[in-house]
Design a protein around this motif. Structure first.
Motif, mmCIF file in Angstrom:
data_model
loop_
_atom_site.group_PDB
_atom_site.id
_atom_site.type_symbol
_atom_site.label_atom_id
_atom_site.label_comp_id
_atom_site.label_asym_id
_atom_site.label_seq_id
_atom_site.Cartn_x
_atom_site.Cartn_y
_atom_site.Cartn_z
ATOM 1 N N ASN A 140 0.815 -1.222 0.000
ATOM 2 C CA ASN A 140 0.000 0.000 0.000
ATOM 3 C C ASN A 140 0.847 1.270 0.000
ATOM 4 O O ASN A 140 0.439 2.302 -0.535
ATOM 5 C CB ASN A 140 -0.937 0.002 1.210
ATOM 6 C CG ASN A 140 -2.036 1.047 1.100
ATOM 7 O OD1 ASN A 140 -3.008 0.850 0.376
ATOM 8 N ND2 ASN A 140 -1.893 2.172 1.801
ATOM 9 N N PHE A 141 2.044 1.198 0.601
ATOM 10 C CA PHE A 141 2.885 2.398 0.714
ATOM 11 C C PHE A 141 4.330 2.184 0.237
ATOM 12 O O PHE A 141 4.779 2.806 -0.720
ATOM 13 C CB PHE A 141 2.908 2.890 2.163
ATOM 14 C CG PHE A 141 1.623 3.502 2.631
ATOM 15 C CD1 PHE A 141 1.071 4.594 1.975
ATOM 16 C CD2 PHE A 141 0.956 2.997 3.740
ATOM 17 C CE1 PHE A 141 -0.114 5.163 2.404
ATOM 18 C CE2 PHE A 141 -0.227 3.559 4.176
ATOM 19 C CZ PHE A 141 -0.763 4.649 3.506
ATOM 20 N N THR A 142 5.067 1.300 0.918
ATOM 21 C CA THR A 142 6.515 1.261 0.768
ATOM 22 C C THR A 142 6.961 1.048 -0.673
ATOM 23 O O THR A 142 7.809 1.783 -1.188
ATOM 24 C CB THR A 142 7.102 0.159 1.668
ATOM 25 O OG1 THR A 142 6.677 0.392 3.020
ATOM 26 C CG2 THR A 142 8.628 0.181 1.610
ATOM 27 N N ARG A 143 6.414 0.053 -1.351
ATOM 28 C CA ARG A 143 6.860 -0.251 -2.715
ATOM 29 C C ARG A 143 6.285 0.728 -3.732
ATOM 30 O O ARG A 143 6.646 0.684 -4.912
ATOM 31 C CB ARG A 143 6.507 -1.689 -3.062
ATOM 32 C CG ARG A 143 7.285 -2.681 -2.189
ATOM 33 C CD ARG A 143 6.891 -4.091 -2.453
ATOM 34 N NE ARG A 143 7.295 -4.508 -3.796
ATOM 35 C CZ ARG A 143 6.894 -5.658 -4.350
ATOM 36 N NH1 ARG A 143 6.076 -6.458 -3.679
ATOM 37 N NH2 ARG A 143 7.290 -5.976 -5.556
ATOM 38 N N LEU A 144 5.398 1.611 -3.270
ATOM 39 C CA LEU A 144 4.904 2.692 -4.121
ATOM 40 C C LEU A 144 5.698 3.973 -3.862
ATOM 41 O O LEU A 144 5.202 5.077 -4.086
ATOM 42 C CB LEU A 144 3.407 2.923 -3.863
ATOM 43 C CG LEU A 144 2.481 1.860 -4.449
ATOM 44 C CD1 LEU A 144 1.084 1.966 -3.840
ATOM 45 C CD2 LEU A 144 2.401 1.973 -5.962
ATOM 46 N N ASN A 145 6.896 3.796 -3.334
ATOM 47 C CA ASN A 145 7.809 4.917 -3.099
ATOM 48 C C ASN A 145 7.334 5.819 -1.964
ATOM 49 O O ASN A 145 7.589 7.021 -1.961
ATOM 50 C CB ASN A 145 8.001 5.745 -4.384
ATOM 51 C CG ASN A 145 9.329 6.459 -4.419
ATOM 52 O OD1 ASN A 145 10.319 5.988 -3.861
ATOM 53 N ND2 ASN A 145 9.366 7.615 -5.082
ATOM 54 N N VAL A 146 6.627 5.223 -0.990
ATOM 55 C CA VAL A 146 6.176 5.980 0.187
ATOM 56 C C VAL A 146 6.677 5.243 1.429
ATOM 57 O O VAL A 146 5.917 4.557 2.117
ATOM 58 C CB VAL A 146 4.635 6.111 0.229
ATOM 59 C CG1 VAL A 146 4.215 7.103 1.317
ATOM 60 C CG2 VAL A 146 4.081 6.517 -1.115
ATOM 61 N N PRO A 147 7.959 5.322 1.744
ATOM 62 C CA PRO A 147 8.483 4.632 2.925
ATOM 63 C C PRO A 147 7.944 5.231 4.216
ATOM 64 O O PRO A 147 7.308 6.282 4.227
ATOM 65 C CB PRO A 147 9.999 4.855 2.805
ATOM 66 C CG PRO A 147 10.140 6.109 1.999
ATOM 67 C CD PRO A 147 8.990 6.106 1.039
ATOM 68 N N LYS A 148 8.199 4.549 5.317
ATOM 69 C CA LYS A 148 7.726 5.034 6.616
ATOM 70 C C LYS A 148 8.314 6.417 6.901
ATOM 71 O O LYS A 148 9.440 6.714 6.534
ATOM 72 C CB LYS A 148 8.117 4.050 7.718
ATOM 73 C CG LYS A 148 7.382 2.711 7.616
ATOM 74 C CD LYS A 148 7.658 1.841 8.808
ATOM 75 C CE LYS A 148 6.985 0.470 8.664
ATOM 76 N NZ LYS A 148 5.525 0.577 8.636
ATOM 77 N N ASN A 149 7.514 7.253 7.546
ATOM 78 C CA ASN A 149 7.872 8.629 7.893
ATOM 79 C C ASN A 149 7.978 9.557 6.687
ATOM 80 O O ASN A 149 8.404 10.705 6.808
ATOM 81 C CB ASN A 149 9.195 8.676 8.678
ATOM 82 C CG ASN A 149 9.134 7.859 9.955
ATOM 83 O OD1 ASN A 149 8.117 7.887 10.649
ATOM 84 N ND2 ASN A 149 10.205 7.133 10.260
ATOM 85 N N HIS A 150 7.553 9.047 5.506
ATOM 86 C CA HIS A 150 7.539 9.915 4.321
ATOM 87 C C HIS A 150 6.383 10.903 4.460
ATOM 88 O O HIS A 150 5.269 10.525 4.847
ATOM 89 C CB HIS A 150 7.363 9.057 3.059
ATOM 90 C CG HIS A 150 7.621 9.816 1.781
ATOM 91 N ND1 HIS A 150 6.759 10.777 1.311
ATOM 92 C CD2 HIS A 150 8.645 9.740 0.883
ATOM 93 C CE1 HIS A 150 7.230 11.266 0.170
ATOM 94 N NE2 HIS A 150 8.378 10.655 -0.107
ATOM 95 N N PRO A 151 6.596 12.192 4.174
ATOM 96 C CA PRO A 151 5.519 13.188 4.323
ATOM 97 C C PRO A 151 4.268 12.852 3.507
ATOM 98 O O PRO A 151 3.161 13.258 3.878
ATOM 99 C CB PRO A 151 6.171 14.480 3.814
ATOM 100 C CG PRO A 151 7.636 14.269 3.978
ATOM 101 C CD PRO A 151 7.867 12.818 3.749
#
Length: 340
Positions: A140-151
């Motif tokens: 849902n996030f990480t592999r879509l270029n939205v790692p943890k703590n990403h704004p």
């Protein structure tokens, strides 16, 4: 023996007069013709008849049995006639009454719009894939270029089921799953429900999205705009055009907001388009290199385009609906207005 038979016949006739139902008829059979019934009892009584009189007595008993069975069949026919008449009375139809009109059902406006979107892109060679609604953080996030703590995570108010399990905030996770199991060329639509903690006249905690993904060699923004031109014309009518405005999404670069020329006023300006001649309909862009790499696709060989369509937003624009809540209240007065 003859006296017993005469008395039995009189008793049988008296009981037969009171039989009015299948249950009473069954009890009548058991009493007289069953294994332990009165007629069978006559046969057992032959042992008490003198030997020389038994043939005549047996013949008389058999005649009594045949008479009792015939009487039972008469009763059975009479009971069936009575029950049939009662059933006919209960099921009688007054043909002078006006008929009951059964209304035809119709599809929900969200389903209508979803089907039209799928039809538009199916004609361009797209397949359809439906991913899970409960998704892991990685897809849902990480592999879509939205790692943890990403704004960018602050852009979506997420429902967490567990520490790393969420109700998906977008159907983009389905794109990752498709790229994991299929290598280019890829053309796929990913429709489904998504969830965000947001609620007002134009937002709902649960709504529907349709993601699109194309991955192949030499994919550009020109391919995206040409494809979306075909889509909006299929949905809103010939002559409708698109324009791309720079925007930001973490999983595409460059990213764009896509506007359509107002299909209500033809671009002249009206309340629907807020007198600008354009209406924002979806977000899109070129798939980020990192997203392709996360799925094992070489970004130096392949490129891709992606777009995300809010189905409720399209339905509200197309049908002039001013409150998203109307789409979920299941008010038949509202739903009956939509026909395919």
């Amino acid at each position: 023996m003859e006296e017993k038979i005469r008395a039995l016949k009189e008793q049988l006739e008296a009981d037969a007069a009171g039989v009015r139902s299948k249950e009473e008829l069954s009890a009548f059979w058991q009493k007289y013709l069953g294994k332990n019934g009165s007629v069978a009892g006559l046969m057992k009584g032959l042992r008490d008849v003198p030997k020389e009189e038994r043939p005549a007595a047996g013949k008389t008993i058999n005649e009594c049995k045949a008479w009792a069975e015939a009487r039972y069949q008469q009763l059975n026919a009479e009971i069936e006639r009575i029950e049939l008449e009662a059933r006919n009375r209960a099921e009688a139809v007054d043909i002078t009454l006006p008929g009951t009109r059964r209304e035809m059902g119709n599809l929900h406006p969200i389903t209508l719009v979803k089907n039209r979107i799928v039809d538009a892109f199916a004609g361009m060679g797209f397949d359809v894939y439906e991913g899970p609604e409960i998704e892991d953080d990685d897809h849902n996030f990480t592999r879509l270029n939205v790692p943890k703590n990403h704004p960018a995570r602050d852009m979506q108010d997420t429902f967490y089921v567990a520490e790393d399990i969420v109700l998906r905030t977008q159907t983009s996770g389905g794109q990752i799953r498709v790229m994991d199991r299929q290598k280019p060329p890829i053309k796929v639509l990913v429709p489904g429900r998504v969830f965000r903690s947001d609620s007002d006249a134009t937002h709902s905690p649960m709504f529907h999205q349709m993601e699109g993904l194309v991955v192949d060699r030499h994919i550009t923004l020109c391919d995206l705009q040409g494809m979306l031109d075909q889509f909006v014309q299929a949905l809103f009518g010939a002559g409708v055009k698109t324009r791309l405005r720079p925007s930001y999404f973490p999983f595409t670069e460059p990213s764009v907001e896509v506007d359509v020329s107002c299909f209500e006023c033809g671009g002249k300006g009206c309340p629907l388009c807020k007198h600008t001649g354009w209406i924002e309909v979806l977000g899109a862009g070129i798939v980020h290199h990192s997203v392709l790499e996360n799925c094992g696709i070489d970004p130096n060989v392949y490129s891709g385009l992606a777009f995300g369509i809010g189905i409720e937003r399209i339905a509200m624009l197309k049908y002039g609906i001013n409150n998203i809540g109307l789409l979920f209240e299941n008010d038949l007065r509202f739903l009956k207005q939509f026909k395919d």
